[in-house]
Design an enzyme around this catalytic site. Structure first.
Site, PDB file in Angstrom:
ATOM      1  CG  HIS A 199     -75.254  -4.306 -10.934  1.00 18.75           C
ATOM      2  ND1 HIS A 199     -75.902  -4.419  -9.730  1.00 18.75           N
ATOM      3  CD2 HIS A 199     -76.155  -4.678 -11.879  1.00 18.75           C
ATOM      4  CE1 HIS A 199     -77.131  -4.841  -9.922  1.00 18.75           C
ATOM      5  NE2 HIS A 199     -77.323  -5.005 -11.216  1.00 18.75           N
ATOM      6  CG  HIS A 268     -82.702  -4.163  -5.710  1.00 17.00           C
ATOM      7  ND1 HIS A 268     -83.754  -3.308  -5.848  1.00 17.00           N
ATOM      8  CD2 HIS A 268     -81.960  -4.020  -6.830  1.00 17.00           C
ATOM      9  CE1 HIS A 268     -83.660  -2.685  -7.017  1.00 17.00           C
ATOM     10  NE2 HIS A 268     -82.586  -3.097  -7.627  1.00 17.00           N
ATOM     11  CG  ASN A 269     -77.712  -5.891  -0.831  1.00 20.44           C
ATOM     12  OD1 ASN A 269     -78.727  -6.528  -0.646  1.00 20.44           O
ATOM     13  ND2 ASN A 269     -76.564  -6.449  -1.166  1.00 20.44           N
ATOM     14  CG  HIS A 270     -75.748  -0.004  -2.630  1.00 21.68           C
ATOM     15  ND1 HIS A 270     -75.334  -1.060  -1.872  1.00 21.68           N
ATOM     16  CD2 HIS A 270     -74.621   0.637  -3.020  1.00 21.68           C
ATOM     17  CE1 HIS A 270     -74.000  -1.065  -1.818  1.00 21.68           C
ATOM     18  NE2 HIS A 270     -73.556  -0.039  -2.510  1.00 21.68           N
ATOM     19  NE  ARG A 289     -87.511  -5.781 -15.327  1.00 22.64           N
ATOM     20  CZ  ARG A 289     -87.610  -5.171 -14.152  1.00 22.64           C
ATOM     21  NH1 ARG A 289     -88.742  -5.177 -13.500  1.00 22.64           N
ATOM     22  NH2 ARG A 289     -86.567  -4.544 -13.628  1.00 22.64           N
ATOM     23  CD  GLN A 421     -85.647   2.486 -10.753  1.00 25.64           C
ATOM     24  OE1 GLN A 421     -86.133   1.860 -11.666  1.00 25.64           O
ATOM     25  NE2 GLN A 421     -84.505   2.171 -10.203  1.00 25.64           N
ATOM     26  CG  ASP A 449     -83.795  -8.253 -17.161  1.00 16.37           C
ATOM     27  OD1 ASP A 449     -82.757  -8.787 -17.606  1.00 16.37           O
ATOM     28  OD2 ASP A 449     -83.819  -7.598 -16.121  1.00 16.37           O
ATOM     29  CD  GLU A 491     -80.533   1.230 -13.491  1.00 13.03           C
ATOM     30  OE1 GLU A 491     -81.020   0.899 -12.402  1.00 13.03           O
ATOM     31  OE2 GLU A 491     -79.330   1.229 -13.734  1.00 13.03           O
TER      32      GLU A 491
END
Lengths: 915, 251
Positions: A199, A268-270, A289, A421, A449, A491
């Site tokens: 990532h 933001h797949n998983h 961000r 989250q 960010d 995070e």
């Protein structure tokens, strides 16, 4: 529903209040803050008389609970002291008369419908609320015994801590600490795992790749996909409008003589697979961000979403996977919620459906911002304070970067729950105000960010050249009990980090806008990353090892087989009109207007070309455009998007070229100047350690490179998401379709000349730009026929480039009344959508073969030209041919295809006709 | 009053159409000041130094506990004295979307009964362009320039106007704006012309004095012709006259 017979299901909001105030005072708060004279009431939950089966749900501790926090604040305004409040829900199930529910059935309802275990808990009857603060004492720093581990034990450690590192990387870490004569702390090991994750480090795109043929002979070596293909195209084009490519949080390109545009798209797949609302929500928050991270004010967001079939039989769903419909609903709600609440218009996107996305849905979120030219400082200085802006940290989202760099399994939801989250968009709205004001007052020397990896990534990256010391005691926390490494890795969303010479004015500014801010450390100039927790040392490693110590990956790719079977004929009973209607109803083509209406695409007042247009605002536009608030050149920023889920696994190179072309032609129709286009790439691929999968990725990058060069459009940023594979309970990997999303950004100098959406005026001429026939390999026609009839995919078509330029010239010259591109479904679908949008008829004389009617390919448009402009248009667009007229009927005629508006509407939208 | 008209635009955490509203009042010749509530609360800025209060759209406090509720409580709580003084000094007040919801929660609108902006009939956030007509019988200064229908977007999830006693508002000509169909006849409650199912197609109302106006649609997003998705192909003008009328009323 799941074999459970219910008469009804009631839902109540539960408010748990932890307070020493007397009941009358609590009642006073409830009267004012919870009830209203028209329609809302409250009652003590203990006095709530109910019959039926009660299920209560509540958020897990530490999950964002904005309502609870606001209730505490508001009670304070009313003079009532509430320690904490948290919001839950009480459901009352009424089984159908004469039936009963057993415990298993109740559990099914709770698990499948009423709650998501990733962020919530549930109980039959009363659920004890989990107030934040109910935690044990903070664990101390742990030393990880590593230096004398065997290779096998290293792998055990790697798995146990879910570090997601390669074996050679684990060896490199062990050897480094052996050399310096000590073992790493837990925080050091986790920081390395985050920094070296796919990532954050893009290991596959940087790897040395040997490409082999089917016999195993090396036919090509690639010195990094990023440098050899994507960056190479950008370097070769050497465009003067590119201000920053690949090095910052986002790409930056010139807009007008005072301002630049920043652009970025993320995946933001998983997280979205596990908690669709929260995953998509924080996906938007994260990419916004990225734009703030280059000092730009966000002016638009985009979303490209890929889901499994909404009508999938639940019995076919593997364990550990949410139903595609639930994922779709949650993701769309999450995307809308975030953009709407931060006040940034969502003006571009696409929704794709394919069985290949059932276990691995994809969520691509883009953001675009504007900043005065040269106003993004990128140079932290020794002595600068490290300021963290935004929310406090909790145990939320610990390990997101490593989590998103691994394949998912049935039990991933349990293990990785803390990696997901819920966002708090109003905090991010405050961040936007503070960052823009701080930028204009020149209060910082660098900004980034806080995303995947939390402070470890953001401060770690900023400190790369200068080094830093951080005291975790100064990091604001949501609750006590966090281990130092958790504070460092958390995070928690909605945070930015700045390097600030004088923190005082920044802290004042943050307070004024209601945003949290804390000085947590200093940039030292000593080249080491040092983290302490009060007196205790947490991390002390050299920046060089952290950022350059990772061994380069060597990978193997297999060159895909070339050649496709010859095209077979369509079935004997094939009916062109019926096929067009089936295409219009295909989930990748049919109207998404109902979704778009839930996104605010008007806020900031700059939108000039919307996702849906035409006389009833229900016709699909191609590209979109926005005039950034606060600019005065009259120019618009144009967005065009390309995506295709059917071609990538057949011929990734052709897919890539065509996706670039689609993004470009969408931008052209929305008014973009083809001589100043910039591109974003987003790859979502399977497991790159599989040579066939990597082979397709190589070809896709090659297609991107060649198309970018041909179009003269440089890549300025991108993001790859790999390991999109679900390993089911049976151990069989289910990889995603090889998917590439291309975003083209352009500038429109004269928004008033942009063609309208939908054909407009009977009597006007219809011209076809580009070749009459397209290709049918990997086409949507085959998708609705349910059969791969063979044939070639659309080949890369360099001649398309000049067609784009011709169309753009005609638009700038005011010669194009309206236009629509030929994409999924080809000419017949484009004609139907275009006529329907304008509620006019079309009479087109075209050959009746399926290549003409349904073929797909690059650089093809339908254009409406006023009869009087015919000659001039023909002169400007040499590649166009006149094929018919706009008529004042409700019929679309194209060769053998003949459809009414009513038929089109029923297929494309469903429901009744709005005339 | 001489000089430029000054408009106070209060910004709560989560307010987001503040800049749009400022741009609209500036297009109408006023000077607009976006002020965080913290600056009003600290006394750094005072409502009395302005001639118009314009409460913008957005999601103040994240719409926690109901859209506009907490901002409304701020207004009826610590902000109430300044507000009372301003209203008694006949300061025009403008509330749009979340600002309208807050004015209702604070009791300034309708001002003579109970009302609520409930969830849209279709239970969805809805963003689309609508056509509005001023109620000719309403004598509010805000409506002085609206001789023909106007068009602008709505963007809300809780915009269905429900009054405890609708007749009282109708009888005093307190309806400011109503949703129209494409044919410029009343929407008659039909979606999508009436996008949220509001009673009597009500898009906006005024208080009994006519000085306080609240509306769900966003006229601030159609003050320039370039913002019109139909680019003038159909009737229905931009909303600048609404803002000019407010500014003229205090000039």
């Amino acid at each position: 529903m799941f074999g459970v017979a219910l008469d009804s299901l009631d839902e109540y909001k539960l408010v748990h209040i932890h307070s020493e105030a007397v009941p009358d005072d609590i009642g006073r708060v409830a009267d004012v803050a919870l009830a209203s004279p028209v329609g809302e009431w409250w009652i003590s939950a203990y006095e709530h008389q109910i019959e039926g089966i009660v299920i209560e749900t509540g958020l897990r501790p530490g999950v964002t609970d904005r309502e609870g926090a606001e209730l505490v604040r508001e009670a304070g305004v009313l003079g009532v002291d509430i320690a904490t409040a948290t919001i839950g829900r009480r459901f009352v199930l009424h089984p159908t008369a004469g039936t009963e529910l057993d415990a298993d059935q109740v559990a099914v309802v709770a698990n499948r419908v009423l709650h998501n275990e990733v962020i919530e808990r549930w109980a039959v009857g009363h659920l004890e609320p989990a107030f934040v603060g109910d935690h044990d004492e903070a664990p101390a720093v742990e030393i990880i015994e590593m230096t004398d581990l065997t290779d096998l034990d290293l792998e055990t450690l790697n798995n146990e801590r879910r570090l997601g590192l390669d074996h050679v990387e684990m060896v490199a870490i062990r050897d480094h600490f052996f050399e310096i004569g000590r073992n790493p702390t837990d925080a050091e090991l986790e920081t390395l795992a985050q920094t070296w994750s796919e990532h954050c480090a893009h290991k596959t795109f940087g790897a040395h790749i040997d490409v082999v043929d089917r016999d195993g002979a090396i036919v090509e070596t690639i010195d990094g996909l990023l440098s050899q293909f994507l960056r190479a195209a950008t370097d070769a084009i050497d465009a003067e409008w590119v201000r920053s490519a690949f090095v910052d949080n986002a790409g930056i390109v010139a807009f007008d003589d005072k301002n630049d545009i920043a652009l970025k798209a993320e995946t933001h797949n998983h997280p979205s697979a596990l908690e669709p609302f929260g995953g998509a929500n924080t996906g938007v928050g994260g990419v916004v961000r990225d734009i703030l991270g280059v000092s730009a004010k966000p002016i638009a967001v985009s979303d490209i979403l890929c889901f499994g079939p909404s009508d999938l039989d639940p019995a076919e769903l593997p364990d550990g996977v949410l139903h595609p419909k639930r994922i779709r609903d949650g993701v769309i709600a999450g995307v809308g919620d975030y953009g709407n609440k931060i006040g940034v218009p969502n003006i571009a996107g696409a929704i794709v459906h394919d069985p290949a996305y059932t276990t691995t849905p994809l969520v691509f979120a883009g953001c675009f911002g504007v900043l005065p030219t040269g106003s993004n400082p990128t140079d932290p200085k020794a002595g600068d304070s490290i300021v963290v802006l935004g929310g406090a940290v909790g145990r939320d989202g610990v390990g997101g970067a490593t989590f998103s760099s691994q394949t998912m399994q049935a039990e991933t939801a349990e293990v990785a729950g803390s990696s997901v989250q819920i966002g708090d968009p109003i905090v991010e709205k405050g961040l936007i105000d503070v960052v823009v004001a701080a930028r204009d007052a020149r209060l910082y020397n660098a900004i980034t960010d806080c995303g995947a990896g939390g402070l470890s990534s953001s401060i770690g990256e900023m400190a790369q050249e200068v080094g830093a010391i951080v005291d975790l005691r100064r990091v604001p926390r949501k609750y006590p009990g966090l281990a130092p490494w958790e504070v460092w890795l958390s995070e928690a969303q909605e945070r930015m980090v700045m390097a600030v010479p004088d923190p005082a004015p920044l802290l004042t500014l943050a307070e004024r806008w209601g945003v949290g801010a804390a000085v947590v450390g200093t940039f030292t100039g000593k080249g080491r990353l040092v983290v302490v927790d009060g007196d205790e040392s947490v991390i002390d490693i050299g920046c060089t090892f952290l950022h350059d110590g990772r061994p380069r990956r060597h990978m193997l790719a297999t060159r895909p087989a070339v050649g496709r079977p010859q095209r077979r004929p369509v079935p004997d009973d094939f009916d062109e009109s019926d096929a067009t209607l089936e295409l219009l109803a295909h989930p990748n083509i049919r109207s998404n207007e109902a979704v778009i209406r839930t996104y605010d695409h008007e806020v900031q007042g700059g939108t000039v070309v919307r996702p849906y247009g035409g006389v009833a605002a229900d016709g699909p536009a191609d590209g979109t455009a926005v005039i950034p608030l606060g600019t005065d050149s009259g120019r618009a920023m144009v967005i065009g998007i390309g995506v295709n889920c059917l071609m990538g696994d057949i011929d990734a190179e052709a897919m890539a070229w065509n996706v670039v072309d689609e993004a470009v032609r969408n931008a052209i129709i929305a008014g973009a100047d083809p001589s100043q286009l910039s591109l974003l790439d987003n790859f979502a691929w399977g497991n790159p350690t599989d040579p066939d999968t990597l082979g397709r990725l190589v070809e896709a990058c090659r297609g991107c490179h060649d198309a970018a060069l041909a179009f003269g459009a440089p890549f300025v940023s991108g993001k790859d998401s790999l390991y999109n594979v679900f390993v089911g309970p049976d151990g069989e990997p289910d990889p995603v379709a090889s998917t590439l999303v291309l975003t083209a950004i352009g500038v429109c100098a004269k928004p008033e000349t942009v063609p309208l959406t939908g054909a407009t005026a009977p009597g006007n001429e219809v011209w076809l730009v580009g070749p009459e026939a397209g290709s049918l390999g990997g086409s949507h026609l085959d998708a609705v026929l349910g059969d791969d009839l063979g044939g070639d995919l659309p080949r890369p078509d360099p001649a398309a480039v000049s067609r784009h330029h011709e169309v753009a010239s005609a638009i700038a010259g005011g010669l194009v009344v309206s236009a629509h591109d030929l994409s999924e479904g080809g000419l017949a679908v484009a004609a139907a959508e275009w006529a329907f949008a304008g509620r006019v008829g079309l009479d087109l004389e075209v050959p009746g073969d399926e290549f003409t009617l349904f073929g797909e390919g690059a650089g093809r448009y339908l254009v409406e030209v006023a009869a009087g402009d015919s000659e001039r248009f023909g002169a400007v667009v040499g590649s166009a041919s006149r094929i018919g007229m706009v008529t004042d009927t409700n019929r679309v005629v194209a060769g053998p295809v003949e459809l009414t508006h009513e038929q089109i509407q029923r297929a494309f939208v469903g429901g009744e006709v709005v005339s | 009053m001489s000089g430029v008209v000054r408009v106070l635009i209060p910004v709560a955490l989560g307010t987001n159409r503040d800049a749009d509203l400022a741009a609209a009042f500036e297009a109408a010749g006023a000077e607009a000041d976006r002020v965080p509530l913290t600056a009003l609360r600290s006394g750094e800025k005072k409502l009395a130094d302005y001639q118009i209060l314009a409460v913008p759209g957005g999601f103040s406090y994240g719409d926690a506990l109901g859209a506009g509720r907490l901002l409304g409580l701020d207004m009826s709580g610590w902000f109430s004295e300044q507000l009372r003084e301003a209203v008694s000094a006949e300061m025009p007040v403008f509330g749009v979307c979340n600002g309208f919801q807050a004015l209702v929660r604070a009791g300034l609108l309708p001002g003579d009964g109970d009302a609520v902006l409930a969830h849209n009939m279709n239970h969805r956030f809805e963003c689309r362009w609508v056509t509005l007509e001023a109620d000719g019988a309403n004598s509010s200064p805000w409506l002085a320039g609206l001789d023909e229908p106007i068009r602008c977007p709505v963007a809300h999830g809780e915009g269905r106007f429900v009054a405890g006693d609708i007749d009282t508002i109708e009888d005093r000509n307190g309806v400011a704006l109503r949703y129209l169909g494409d044919d410029h006849l009343p929407a008659g409650g039909a979606y999508p012309a009436n996008p949220n199912g509001s009673m009597n197609d009500i898009a906006g109302i005024t208080d009994p004095s006519g000085l306080v106006i609240g509306l769900m649609p966003h006229p601030e997003n159609h003050v320039f012709d370039r913002q019109d998705p139909l680019r003038g192909r159909f009737a229905g003008g931009n909303c600048l006259p609404l803002f000019k009328a407010g500014v003229d009323a205090v000039s």
